[in-house]
Design an enzyme around this catalytic site. Structure first.
Site, PDB file in Angstrom:
ATOM      1  CG  ASP A  13     -20.474  -0.983  19.990  1.00 27.78           C
ATOM      2  OD1 ASP A  13     -20.505  -1.979  19.742  1.00 27.78           O
ATOM      3  OD2 ASP A  13     -21.303  -0.373  20.684  1.00 27.78           O
ATOM      4  CE  LYS A  16     -14.755  -5.016  19.759  1.00 25.41           C
ATOM      5  NZ  LYS A  16     -15.669  -3.750  20.073  1.00 25.41           N
ATOM      6  N   GLY A  40     -21.830  -7.195  19.058  1.00 28.01           N
ATOM      7  CA  GLY A  40     -22.268  -7.039  17.788  1.00 28.01           C
ATOM      8  C   GLY A  40     -21.208  -6.286  16.744  1.00 28.01           C
ATOM      9  CG  HIS A  41     -17.684  -7.972  16.551  1.00 21.98           C
ATOM     10  ND1 HIS A  41     -16.808  -8.602  16.927  1.00 21.98           N
ATOM     11  CD2 HIS A  41     -18.032  -7.405  17.600  1.00 21.98           C
ATOM     12  CE1 HIS A  41     -16.202  -8.377  18.404  1.00 21.98           C
ATOM     13  NE2 HIS A  41     -17.230  -7.536  18.606  1.00 21.98           N
ATOM     14  CD  GLN A 223     -18.484  -7.789  25.322  1.00 25.33           C
ATOM     15  OE1 GLN A 223     -17.500  -8.731  25.519  1.00 25.33           O
ATOM     16  NE2 GLN A 223     -19.111  -8.045  24.543  1.00 25.33           N
TER      17      GLN A 223
HETATM   18  P1  GDP Z   1     -17.380  -3.443  16.747  1.00 27.39           P
HETATM   19  O1  GDP Z   1     -18.532  -3.976  17.852  1.00 27.39           O
HETATM   20  O2  GDP Z   1     -16.172  -2.997  17.481  1.00 27.39           O
HETATM   21  O3  GDP Z   1     -17.139  -4.496  15.877  1.00 27.39           O
HETATM   22  O4  GDP Z   1     -18.157  -2.176  16.359  1.00 27.39           O
HETATM   23  P2  GDP Z   1     -19.555  -2.149  15.691  1.00 27.39           P
HETATM   24  O5  GDP Z   1     -19.865  -2.776  14.466  1.00 27.39           O
HETATM   25  O6  GDP Z   1     -20.608  -2.377  16.810  1.00 27.39           O
HETATM   26  O7  GDP Z   1     -19.783  -0.663  15.530  1.00 27.39           O
HETATM   27  C1  GDP Z   1     -18.937   0.087  14.339  1.00 27.39           C
HETATM   28  C2  GDP Z   1     -20.072   0.685  13.536  1.00 27.39           C
HETATM   29  O8  GDP Z   1     -19.255   1.937  12.696  1.00 27.39           O
HETATM   30  C3  GDP Z   1     -20.458  -0.185  12.412  1.00 27.39           C
HETATM   31  O9  GDP Z   1     -21.670   0.416  12.025  1.00 27.39           O
HETATM   32  C4  GDP Z   1     -19.483  -0.206  11.595  1.00 27.39           C
HETATM   33  O10 GDP Z   1     -20.181  -0.580  10.052  1.00 27.39           O
HETATM   34  C5  GDP Z   1     -19.190   1.467  11.413  1.00 27.39           C
HETATM   35  N1  GDP Z   1     -17.590   1.715  11.141  1.00 27.39           N
HETATM   36  C6  GDP Z   1     -16.724   1.055  11.244  1.00 27.39           C
HETATM   37  N2  GDP Z   1     -15.461   1.799  10.852  1.00 27.39           N
HETATM   38  C7  GDP Z   1     -16.088   2.901  10.091  1.00 27.39           C
HETATM   39  C8  GDP Z   1     -15.285   4.166   9.947  1.00 27.39           C
HETATM   40  O11 GDP Z   1     -14.227   4.225   9.747  1.00 27.39           O
HETATM   41  N3  GDP Z   1     -16.517   4.978   9.611  1.00 27.39           N
HETATM   42  C9  GDP Z   1     -17.705   5.024   9.703  1.00 27.39           C
HETATM   43  N4  GDP Z   1     -18.454   6.103   9.312  1.00 27.39           N
HETATM   44  N5  GDP Z   1     -18.162   3.899  10.086  1.00 27.39           N
HETATM   45  C10 GDP Z   1     -17.484   2.946  10.441  1.00 27.39           C
HETATM   46  P1  IMO Z   2     -18.828  -5.167  20.979  1.00 26.10           P
HETATM   47  O1  IMO Z   2     -18.281  -6.494  20.828  1.00 26.10           O
HETATM   48  C1  IMO Z   2     -20.701  -2.010  23.381  1.00 26.10           C
HETATM   49  C2  IMO Z   2     -22.232  -3.282  27.355  1.00 26.10           C
HETATM   50  C3  IMO Z   2     -23.750  -3.035  27.470  1.00 26.10           C
HETATM   51  C4  IMO Z   2     -23.928  -2.806  29.221  1.00 26.10           C
HETATM   52  C5  IMO Z   2     -22.562  -3.500  29.689  1.00 26.10           C
HETATM   53  C6  IMO Z   2     -22.760  -4.792  30.263  1.00 26.10           C
HETATM   54  O2  IMO Z   2     -20.033  -5.010  19.961  1.00 26.10           O
HETATM   55  O3  IMO Z   2     -18.131  -4.040  21.205  1.00 26.10           O
HETATM   56  P2  IMO Z   2     -23.709  -7.292  29.198  1.00 26.10           P
HETATM   57  O4  IMO Z   2     -24.653  -7.689  28.274  1.00 26.10           O
HETATM   58  O5  IMO Z   2     -22.473  -7.593  28.877  1.00 26.10           O
HETATM   59  O6  IMO Z   2     -24.122  -7.868  30.754  1.00 26.10           O
HETATM   60  O7  IMO Z   2     -23.607  -5.684  29.336  1.00 26.10           O
HETATM   61  O8  IMO Z   2     -21.588  -3.694  28.500  1.00 26.10           O
HETATM   62  N1  IMO Z   2     -21.716  -3.985  26.219  1.00 26.10           N
HETATM   63  C7  IMO Z   2     -21.369  -3.447  25.273  1.00 26.10           C
HETATM   64  N2  IMO Z   2     -21.249  -2.254  24.691  1.00 26.10           N
HETATM   65  N3  IMO Z   2     -20.082  -3.088  22.685  1.00 26.10           N
HETATM   66  C8  IMO Z   2     -20.533  -4.273  23.107  1.00 26.10           C
HETATM   67  O9  IMO Z   2     -19.844  -5.459  22.419  1.00 26.10           O
HETATM   68  C9  IMO Z   2     -20.987  -4.629  24.398  1.00 26.10           C
HETATM   69  N4  IMO Z   2     -21.189  -5.590  24.831  1.00 26.10           N
HETATM   70  C10 IMO Z   2     -21.575  -5.304  26.458  1.00 26.10           C
HETATM   71  O10 IMO Z   2     -24.238  -2.041  26.921  1.00 26.10           O
HETATM   72  O11 IMO Z   2     -23.402  -1.262  29.347  1.00 26.10           O
HETATM   73 MG    MG Z   3     -20.299  -3.553  18.430  1.00 26.15          MG
END
Ligand code: GDP
Ligand code: IMO
Ligand code: MG
Length: 428
Positions: A13, A16, A40-41, A223
């Site tokens: 998270d 990416k 979840g991106h 991840q």
């Molecule tokens: P990913 O899994 O690495 O793609 O990241 P996620 O989407 O799960 O979580 C990142 C969260 O931070 C999302 O809600 C994005 O919209 C948000 N986000 C990304 N870059 C920024 C930033 O620079 N500032 C803020 N406030 N939110 C951001």
């Molecule tokens: P993105 O791509 C954050 C965590 C789960 C759990 C562990 C194992 O959005 O960054 P799994 O479902 O793979 O068996 O879970 O890994 N986890 C993540 N945490 N971002 C993710 O993906 C994750 N994918 C799995 O919360 O602790």
């Molecule tokens: Mg994510």
């Protein structure tokens, strides 16, 4: 040509999806190489938010091919939901989305097994997203799995039934979790039609031929490096190699084909699910970061645990990945803090350490913190690195020096355009 890589340096998270979406225009092919719908991106542009789980984050760009690589595990049900959203957003996905024949399939009984396994762990549970990731990769390495290419075989149903029977044998008669197998199974077979209609490729040939033809390829990690099956906080990890070496297995390219490795880190740190997190904050600052950063899982909605940025942890993952450029995200979340901090060392076993111990789960770690003055101002409209408040630059300069890796970009908000590009070569 080489394959550039974008991946997370923490526990996932890191943002990416946003960075891949931003840089996608510079590339011809965007490819996911591991993980599955546990990811979840989030992408935000034109005032709308999209969350992708299996589909690469270049899908909204018109001239790019998006490839779901052989290292990814695919659940036809989640993929169908994602594609339905793309259809609603009028994205011409059919021309832009390819799927590797060798990618493994997540069966309903893989999800059932995931739920049973987590329930049996009780307090020790991993905090899995329950998407069936672990059981699917287990069947892959156990040489029992079903792959995308298999769905076109005349004996596919037979193969499915055999694997399902094996799973049900493990689950037994008293599973202790509710799971509507008949319903999930019916939906799964319905959703196979979407997967059947997508263009299937042998991703190893596809990528290598693209590189030979001078195409630019970007590999999108899922991840984070601390969730890597080998080097993460085992057993609180996911079941794939999330680090740059995973790109070779997950797409079928040689190590010499890896180009830039762009490592993403938040300006602080989060983790969702169980497992060690040395800089975790249990106080009002942790609560502030969660609220200000909207730190709730993009896949499960669970609140994310929050803490300070962790230099020993980042040095470790920069080393493992061979990171060549850093991207800091969510720096805006720190805007209103009087003081911020970074862990410089870990105190454990009576000493101060720059390296991570063998098992973070078994050691009582107290992080040694260095404090910084906050900038206490908005970053709205800041588009140049030099225009960042002096206190923000001081914080970043310290981290850049300690991490011995140049900062190429700084993200200041969820929106696609809220990004400071400091190193123009990322756009070249
Ligand atoms: P990913 O899994 O690495 O793609 O990241 P996620 O989407 O799960 O979580 C990142 C969260 O931070 C999302 O809600 C994005 O919209 C948000 N986000 C990304 N870059 C920024 C930033 O620079 N500032 C803020 N406030 N939110 C951001
Ligand atoms: P993105 O791509 C954050 C965590 C789960 C759990 C562990 C194992 O959005 O960054 P799994 O479902 O793979 O068996 O879970 O890994 N986890 C993540 N945490 N971002 C993710 O993906 C994750 N994918 C799995 O919360 O602790
Ligand atoms: Mg994510």
């Amino acid at each position: 040509m080489k394959v550039d890589v974008i991946l997370g340096l923490q526990w996932g998270d890191e943002g990416k999806g946003k960075i891949v979406d931003f840089l996608a225009e510079k590339y011809d092919v965007i490819a996911r190489f591991q993980g599955g719908p546990n990811a979840g991106h989030t992408l935000v542009f034109d005032g709308k938010k999209y969350v992708l789980h299996t589909v690469p984050s270049g899908i909204f760009r018109e001239n790019q091919i998006n490839l779901i690589g052989n290292g990814v595990v695919i659940d036809p049900i989640t993929l169908t939901k994602e594609i339905d959203k793309l259809i609603a957003a009028e994205v011409a996905y059919k021309d832009r989305l390819l799927v590797a024949r060798k990618a493994h399939l997540i069966l309903p009984t893989h999800r059932f097994l995931d739920a049973v396994s987590e329930a049996a762990k009780g307090k020790e549970k991993i905090g899995s997203t329950l998407k069936g990731i672990g059981p699917t990769y287990m069947d892959k390495t156990g040489r029992n799995g079903l792959r995308v290419g298999d769905i076109l075989l005349p004996n596919f149903k037979e193969k499915y039934e055999a694997l399902k029977a094996k799973h049900l044998g493990i689950i037994g008669d008293d599973p202790k979790v509710d799971f509507d197998l008949a319903g999930e199974e019916a939906r799964w077979f319905e959703c196979l039609s979407i997967l059947r209609e997508l263009k299937h490729v042998d991703s190893e040939y596809y990528i290598n031929n693209a590189l030979k033809a001078g195409k630019k390829v970007l590999a999108e990690g899922a991840q984070g490096s601390m969730l890597d099956i080998d080097f993460g906080t085992y057993p609180y990890v996911t079941s794939s190699n999330t680090i740059s070496s995973g790109v070779c297995n997950g797409l079928g390219i040689a190590p010499s084909r890896i180009g830039e490795v762009i490592g993403i880190t938040k300006a602080y740190c989060t983790r969702v699910g169980g497992g060690p997190f040395p800089t975790e904050l249990f106080d009002e600052t942790g609560e502030f970061l969660r609220k200000e950063g909207a730190e709730f899982g993009a896949t499960t909605g669970r609140p994310r645990r929050c803490g300070w940025i962790d230099i020993p942890q980042l040095k470790y993952t920069i080393m493992l990945n061979g990171v060549t450029k850093l991207v800091f995200t969510k720096i805006d979340v720190l805007n209103n803090l009087k003081e911020i901090a970074a862990a410089t060392h870990y105190n454990y076993d009576g000493g101060s350490h720059a390296e991570l111990p063998y098992d973070l789960c078994e050691v009582e770690i107290t992080p040694k913190l260095k404090h910084f003055k906050g900038w206490e101002s908005s970053l709205e409209g800041v588009m140049e690195y030099e225009a960042l408040p002096p206190a923000a630059r001081e914080f970043l300069a310290y981290l850049e020096k300690e991490l011995e890796t140049p900062i190429a970009m700084v993200s200041t908000g969820p929106e696609r355009k809220k990004l400071i590009v400091r190193d123009a070569s990322v756009l070249a």
